[in-house]
Write a protein that holds these residues in place. Structure first.
Motif, PDB file in Angstrom:
ATOM      1  N   UNK A 159       0.856  -1.191   0.000  1.00  0.00           N
ATOM      2  CA  UNK A 159       0.000   0.000   0.000  1.00  0.00           C
ATOM      3  C   UNK A 159       0.890   1.238   0.000  1.00  0.00           C
ATOM      4  N   UNK A 160       0.619   2.154  -0.886  1.00  0.00           N
ATOM      5  CA  UNK A 160       1.507   3.292  -1.073  1.00  0.00           C
ATOM      6  C   UNK A 160       0.913   4.600  -0.539  1.00  0.00           C
ATOM      7  N   UNK A 161       1.796   5.573  -0.374  1.00  0.00           N
ATOM      8  CA  UNK A 161       1.391   6.950  -0.145  1.00  0.00           C
ATOM      9  C   UNK A 161       0.700   7.225   1.172  1.00  0.00           C
ATOM     10  N   UNK A 162      -0.245   8.164   1.106  1.00  0.00           N
ATOM     11  CA  UNK A 162      -0.903   8.668   2.304  1.00  0.00           C
ATOM     12  C   UNK A 162      -1.742   7.599   2.994  1.00  0.00           C
ATOM     13  N   UNK A 163      -2.344   6.701   2.219  1.00  0.00           N
ATOM     14  CA  UNK A 163      -3.176   5.658   2.824  1.00  0.00           C
ATOM     15  C   UNK A 163      -2.337   4.788   3.745  1.00  0.00           C
ATOM     16  N   UNK A 164      -1.148   4.425   3.287  1.00  0.00           N
ATOM     17  CA  UNK A 164      -0.267   3.616   4.141  1.00  0.00           C
ATOM     18  C   UNK A 164       0.108   4.369   5.415  1.00  0.00           C
ATOM     19  N   UNK A 165       0.434   5.636   5.270  1.00  0.00           N
ATOM     20  CA  UNK A 165       0.816   6.439   6.427  1.00  0.00           C
ATOM     21  C   UNK A 165      -0.329   6.517   7.437  1.00  0.00           C
ATOM     22  N   UNK A 166      -1.545   6.693   6.942  1.00  0.00           N
ATOM     23  CA  UNK A 166      -2.709   6.767   7.835  1.00  0.00           C
ATOM     24  C   UNK A 166      -2.933   5.440   8.543  1.00  0.00           C
ATOM     25  N   UNK A 167      -2.769   4.353   7.815  1.00  0.00           N
ATOM     26  CA  UNK A 167      -2.951   3.029   8.406  1.00  0.00           C
ATOM     27  C   UNK A 167      -1.902   2.763   9.479  1.00  0.00           C
ATOM     28  N   UNK A 168      -0.671   3.141   9.208  1.00  0.00           N
ATOM     29  CA  UNK A 168       0.399   2.932  10.186  1.00  0.00           C
ATOM     30  C   UNK A 168       0.147   3.763  11.444  1.00  0.00           C
ATOM     31  N   UNK A 169      -0.247   5.004  11.250  1.00  0.00           N
ATOM     32  CA  UNK A 169      -0.491   5.879  12.401  1.00  0.00           C
ATOM     33  C   UNK A 169      -1.728   5.465  13.188  1.00  0.00           C
ATOM     34  N   UNK A 170      -2.695   4.865  12.511  1.00  0.00           N
ATOM     35  CA  UNK A 170      -3.979   4.548  13.151  1.00  0.00           C
ATOM     36  C   UNK A 170      -4.181   3.099  13.494  1.00  0.00           C
ATOM     37  N   UNK A 171      -3.097   2.328  13.577  1.00  0.00           N
ATOM     38  CA  UNK A 171      -3.237   0.887  13.816  1.00  0.00           C
ATOM     39  C   UNK A 171      -3.945   0.586  15.141  1.00  0.00           C
ATOM     40  N   UNK A 172      -3.556   1.273  16.190  1.00  0.00           N
ATOM     41  CA  UNK A 172      -4.187   1.019  17.497  1.00  0.00           C
ATOM     42  C   UNK A 172      -5.675   1.385  17.467  1.00  0.00           C
TER      43      UNK A 172
END
Length: 343
Positions: A248-261
């Protein structure tokens, strides 16, 4: 009510179809009934003496229409309690921001429940749980014990109960209020997929990703419903989404990583529990005869004279159902599960 021990089912030799149990999401239907009339020009229905009746009228009207159309042999109505649940204990912001219950809703609901009990329709609640959890538990047990299950609700959360075997379906209430309101639409797997873009089994993970503002479930910040559908269509589940972050690339990946919890927390919050420790047997949910005089007195009190003939028709249906069930077989049922939910 007695613990689950045996269930009287209609004999397969005498009936080619499974007996139908109708599970009703009480508060969902009650609030929809209230707002169908309370937002009108007159500010809601009342008797000449001032008794509020929007909830009772709308609920009873919808109930009779569905019972006449579906002809269930068993019915149970689940309501929320006023106390907080295990979800509130896990997250004190759960359902935060909701408007206070309207003052005239409360006595109206009390009159409705008195009428339902007079009709010998069981009202089920469970401390520390929501009506959704009660319905989920009953649906799972009923399906396992040979019933066809239909759930009447306007809450899309309950789509997660729809199963591929088509033993559990949702009668979804229309979002259109007032005159000309269409009847509930039956949702199986294909109908859920058509409306939501995902399968019933993905509903919980969908809410884990994009949240649910009505319940104040956060989801992953910045992930909307369209992105959630795309992710689940591609990867199948929340677990697979996080296993595939490198794809998964770009902003979506960043959001998923930041919002895992938040995603894991939201997934847990959105999951309907299927193991509520209920003490109920199916016999108590079977349609039974009722005291027509007592029911008519309540209808007169609420000035529901237009319902008298329909109630009498349903009364005959109750009596017919009771007669059919008199030769029912009994089959063993798995004992209730009682683990407490943990987070």
């Amino acid at each position: 009510m007695s613990p689950l021990v045996s269930i009287p089912l209609i004999s397969s030799a005498s009936s080619p179809t499974k007996p139908l149990i109708l599970l009703i999401d009480g508060h969902s239907l009650a609030f929809r009934s209230y707002f169908a009339f309370a937002k009108g020009r007159d500010g809601g229905l009342r008797t000449k003496s001032g008794i509020p009746t929007s909830v009772s009228y709308g609920f009873l009207k919808a109930l009779l229409e569905v019972m006449e159309a579906e002809k269930p042999q068993y019915v149970a109505i689940a309501f929320d309690l006023s106390e907080k649940t295990f979800r509130h204990e896990a997250d004190d912001t759960y359902k935060a921001g909701r408007a206070e219950t309207p003052e005239d809703f409360i006595p109206d609901l009390a009159n409705l429940q008195e009428l339902l009990l007079a009709l010998n329709l069981p009202i089920l609640t469970a401390a520390n749980y929501e009506a959704d959890d009660v319905i989920g538990t009953l649906a799972r047990r009923a399906s396992a014990d040979g019933f066809q299950v239909k759930v009447l609700s306007g809450d899309r959360d309950l789509f997660q109960l729809v199963d591929p075997e088509a033993t559990t379906k949702v009668l979804y209430l229309s979002t259109v209020y007032g005159k000309g309101t269409p009847p509930p639409r039956e949702f199986g797997v294909e109908q859920v997929k058509e409306k939501m873009g995902i399968l019933p089994s993905q509903i919980v993970d969908y809410k884990a990703l994009c949240g649910d503002s009505s319940d104040n479930i956060p989801g992953v910040k910045g992930i909307g419903d369209k992105t959630a559908v795309q992710l689940l269509t591609t990867y199948g589940s929340l677990e697979k989404v996080y296993e595939s972050l490198d794809q998964i690339k770009g902003a979506v990946r960043q959001k998923l990583e930041a919002g895992k919890d938040d995603a894991r927390h939201s997934q847990w919050m959105a999951q309907i529990h299927l193991d509520v420790p209920l003490e109920v047997d199916w016999e108590s949910c079977r349609l039974r005869d009722f005291d027509e005089t007592a029911v008519n007195e309540l209808l007169e009190k609420l000035e529901f004279r237009t319902f008298l003939n329909r109630i009498q028709k349903v009364h005959r249906q109750f009596s017919d159902t009771q007669g059919e069930a008199s030769s029912d077989d009994s089959v063993p049922v798995e004992q209730k599960a009682t683990p407490s939910p943990q987070y």
